[in-house]
Design a protein around this motif. Structure first.
Motif, PDB file in Angstrom:
ATOM      1  N   GLY A 148       0.834  -1.200   0.000  1.00  0.00           N
ATOM      2  CA  GLY A 148       0.000   0.000   0.000  1.00  0.00           C
ATOM      3  C   GLY A 148       0.864   1.243   0.000  1.00  0.00           C
ATOM      4  N   TRP A 149       0.268   2.364   0.394  1.00  0.00           N
ATOM      5  CA  TRP A 149       0.933   3.666   0.280  1.00  0.00           C
ATOM      6  C   TRP A 149       1.043   4.352   1.633  1.00  0.00           C
ATOM      7  N   VAL A 150       2.191   5.001   1.870  1.00  0.00           N
ATOM      8  CA  VAL A 150       2.387   5.809   3.075  1.00  0.00           C
ATOM      9  C   VAL A 150       2.979   7.153   2.664  1.00  0.00           C
ATOM     10  N   GLU A 151       2.780   8.153   3.507  1.00  0.00           N
ATOM     11  CA  GLU A 151       3.423   9.442   3.255  1.00  0.00           C
ATOM     12  C   GLU A 151       4.931   9.260   3.398  1.00  0.00           C
ATOM     13  N   SER A 152       5.681   9.730   2.410  1.00  0.00           N
ATOM     14  CA  SER A 152       7.132   9.523   2.403  1.00  0.00           C
ATOM     15  C   SER A 152       7.804  10.117   3.637  1.00  0.00           C
ATOM     16  N   ARG A 153       7.232  11.185   4.206  1.00  0.00           N
ATOM     17  CA  ARG A 153       7.840  11.816   5.378  1.00  0.00           C
ATOM     18  C   ARG A 153       7.808  10.902   6.597  1.00  0.00           C
ATOM     19  N   MET A 154       6.980   9.851   6.547  1.00  0.00           N
ATOM     20  CA  MET A 154       6.890   8.922   7.671  1.00  0.00           C
ATOM     21  C   MET A 154       7.873   7.764   7.546  1.00  0.00           C
ATOM     22  N   LEU A 155       8.770   7.832   6.533  1.00  0.00           N
ATOM     23  CA  LEU A 155       9.772   6.786   6.342  1.00  0.00           C
ATOM     24  C   LEU A 155      11.165   7.336   6.611  1.00  0.00           C
ATOM     25  N   SER A 156      12.040   6.464   7.095  1.00  0.00           N
ATOM     26  CA  SER A 156      13.419   6.843   7.405  1.00  0.00           C
ATOM     27  C   SER A 156      14.362   5.802   6.822  1.00  0.00           C
ATOM     28  N   ALA A 157      15.534   6.258   6.351  1.00  0.00           N
ATOM     29  CA  ALA A 157      16.525   5.325   5.804  1.00  0.00           C
ATOM     30  C   ALA A 157      17.187   4.510   6.911  1.00  0.00           C
ATOM     31  N   SER A 158      17.195   5.042   8.126  1.00  0.00           N
ATOM     32  CA  SER A 158      17.783   4.320   9.263  1.00  0.00           C
ATOM     33  C   SER A 158      16.683   3.965  10.253  1.00  0.00           C
ATOM     34  N   LYS A 159      16.880   2.878  10.967  1.00  0.00           N
ATOM     35  CA  LYS A 159      15.846   2.397  11.889  1.00  0.00           C
ATOM     36  C   LYS A 159      15.810   3.266  13.138  1.00  0.00           C
ATOM     37  N   PRO A 160      14.659   3.871  13.445  1.00  0.00           N
ATOM     38  CA  PRO A 160      14.566   4.700  14.652  1.00  0.00           C
ATOM     39  C   PRO A 160      14.538   3.832  15.906  1.00  0.00           C
ATOM     40  N   SER A 161      14.852   4.441  17.026  1.00  0.00           N
ATOM     41  CA  SER A 161      14.806   3.713  18.294  1.00  0.00           C
ATOM     42  C   SER A 161      13.365   3.339  18.609  1.00  0.00           C
ATOM     43  N   ALA A 162      13.164   2.086  18.967  1.00  0.00           N
ATOM     44  CA  ALA A 162      11.817   1.633  19.306  1.00  0.00           C
ATOM     45  C   ALA A 162      11.472   2.078  20.723  1.00  0.00           C
ATOM     46  N   PRO A 163      10.200   2.362  20.988  1.00  0.00           N
ATOM     47  CA  PRO A 163       9.799   2.704  22.357  1.00  0.00           C
ATOM     48  C   PRO A 163      10.120   1.548  23.301  1.00  0.00           C
ATOM     49  N   SER A 164      10.277   1.854  24.582  1.00  0.00           N
ATOM     50  CA  SER A 164      10.545   0.811  25.567  1.00  0.00           C
ATOM     51  C   SER A 164       9.368  -0.161  25.625  1.00  0.00           C
ATOM     52  N   ALA A 165       9.677  -1.451  25.587  1.00  0.00           N
ATOM     53  CA  ALA A 165       8.631  -2.471  25.654  1.00  0.00           C
ATOM     54  C   ALA A 165       8.256  -2.728  27.111  1.00  0.00           C
ATOM     55  N   SER A 166       7.020  -3.127  27.333  1.00  0.00           N
ATOM     56  CA  SER A 166       6.570  -3.458  28.681  1.00  0.00           C
ATOM     57  C   SER A 166       5.553  -4.585  28.608  1.00  0.00           C
ATOM     58  N   VAL A 167       5.435  -5.329  29.685  1.00  0.00           N
ATOM     59  CA  VAL A 167       4.495  -6.447  29.734  1.00  0.00           C
ATOM     60  C   VAL A 167       3.209  -5.998  30.421  1.00  0.00           C
TER      61      VAL A 167
END
Length: 286
Positions: A148-167
């Motif tokens: 599908g399609w996404v706004e290009s501004r929402m994509l990055s060439a490098s992987k951003p830091s993921a939010p802290s995971a929690s259970v």
């Protein structure tokens, strides 16, 4: 096309702005199923022709690296569409498109068409996608089995830091959805009390992983899990909002404080101490 007249085994037809004759056996009253379309790109400069063959009338020249949609084939020729033009090019002039990887900057809807409403799937922060093509400010992407399609501004060439995971755990039966929202396609139903890992958030929705499934549930459907594991601090210990020494300090726990273990991440443990919840170094628990 329109059939103008029939003479013997031949029919005169009008197709677009062109008029001519075809064998009647090659025409059908009902539309046949079209071959599966695929995206390719030109390996060099190539002439798009209205007729198969090296002497067919030229429509225009496609530059090297032009992405085209292959819509039909005959022998060593392929019918392709690029922009508003459809014509024929040699199969040897096409190659698989170069795959460009990108990552979601944050939770983002993958939409069925550029600038369209609705969503095919909602990506979590850091989700990897393959960029198939770019049109204006939109990118066509493939994410898992979804395209599908996404706004290009929402994509990055490098992987951003993921939010802290929690259970967390579900407070009741809840539908895990591939798209944020009460009408998002259902992946499956999670039973009451199911423990999940929260990996992202957007507004009143949380992206969670349970087993091999990742999807979205309302934040209101999650509660802190019952503390089935209890540990004791072996020294005065900082309780932080994030699993990092730079995380915001919530409070300092005294030595021998009893805490309920909620989850772990790397060398950190998420605990509940009294009415406070946060992260402590796992090295100082027993």
């Amino acid at each position: 096309m329109s059939v103008l007249q029939v003479q013997g085994s031949w029919s005169e037809v009008k197709a677009g702005s062109s008029t001519g004759w075809v064998e009647s056996r090659m025409l059908s009253a009902s539309k046949p199923s079209a071959p599966s379309a695929s995206v390719m790109q030109t390996s060099g400069s190539v002439v798009l022709r209205s007729v198969m063959g090296d002497t067919g009338p030229a429509i225009r020249t496609l530059a090297s690296g032009t992405k085209v949609t292959v819509v039909d084939s005959s022998g060593s020729w392929r019918a392709v569409t690029e922009g508003s033009s459809t014509g024929w090019v040699p199969a040897s002039s096409l190659v698989e498109p170069a795959v460009v990887k990108a990552f979601a900057r944050g939770p983002v809807h993958v939409r069925p068409a550029a600038a369209a409403g609705g969503a095919v799937v909602t990506l979590v922060t850091g989700a990897e996608v393959s960029v198939l093509q770019v049109q204006g400010s939109w990118s066509e992407v493939k994410a898992g089995s979804s395209t599908g399609w996404v706004e290009s501004r929402m994509l990055s060439a490098s992987k951003p830091s993921a939010p802290s995971a929690s259970v967390m755990q579900t407070s009741g039966s809840v539908v895990l959805r591939s798209v944020m929202g009460d009408t998002g396609p259902a992946i499956r139903t999670l039973a009451s009390g199911t423990k999940v890992t929260v990996v992202d958030s957007s507004g009143s929705w949380r992206a969670v992983t349970e087993g091999s499934s990742t999807g979205w549930v309302p934040a209101s459907s999650l509660v802190e899990p019952a503390g089935t594991v209890t540990k004791v601090t072996t020294a005065a210990l900082n309780l932080r909002a994030e699993p990092s020494t730079s995380g915001r300090l919530i409070m300092t726990l005294a030595k021998d404080t009893r805490v309920n273990v909620l989850g772990t991440q790397g060398g950190w443990t998420r605990v509940k101490a009294g009415s406070s919840t946060g992260w402590v170094s796992s090295d100082y628990l027993r």
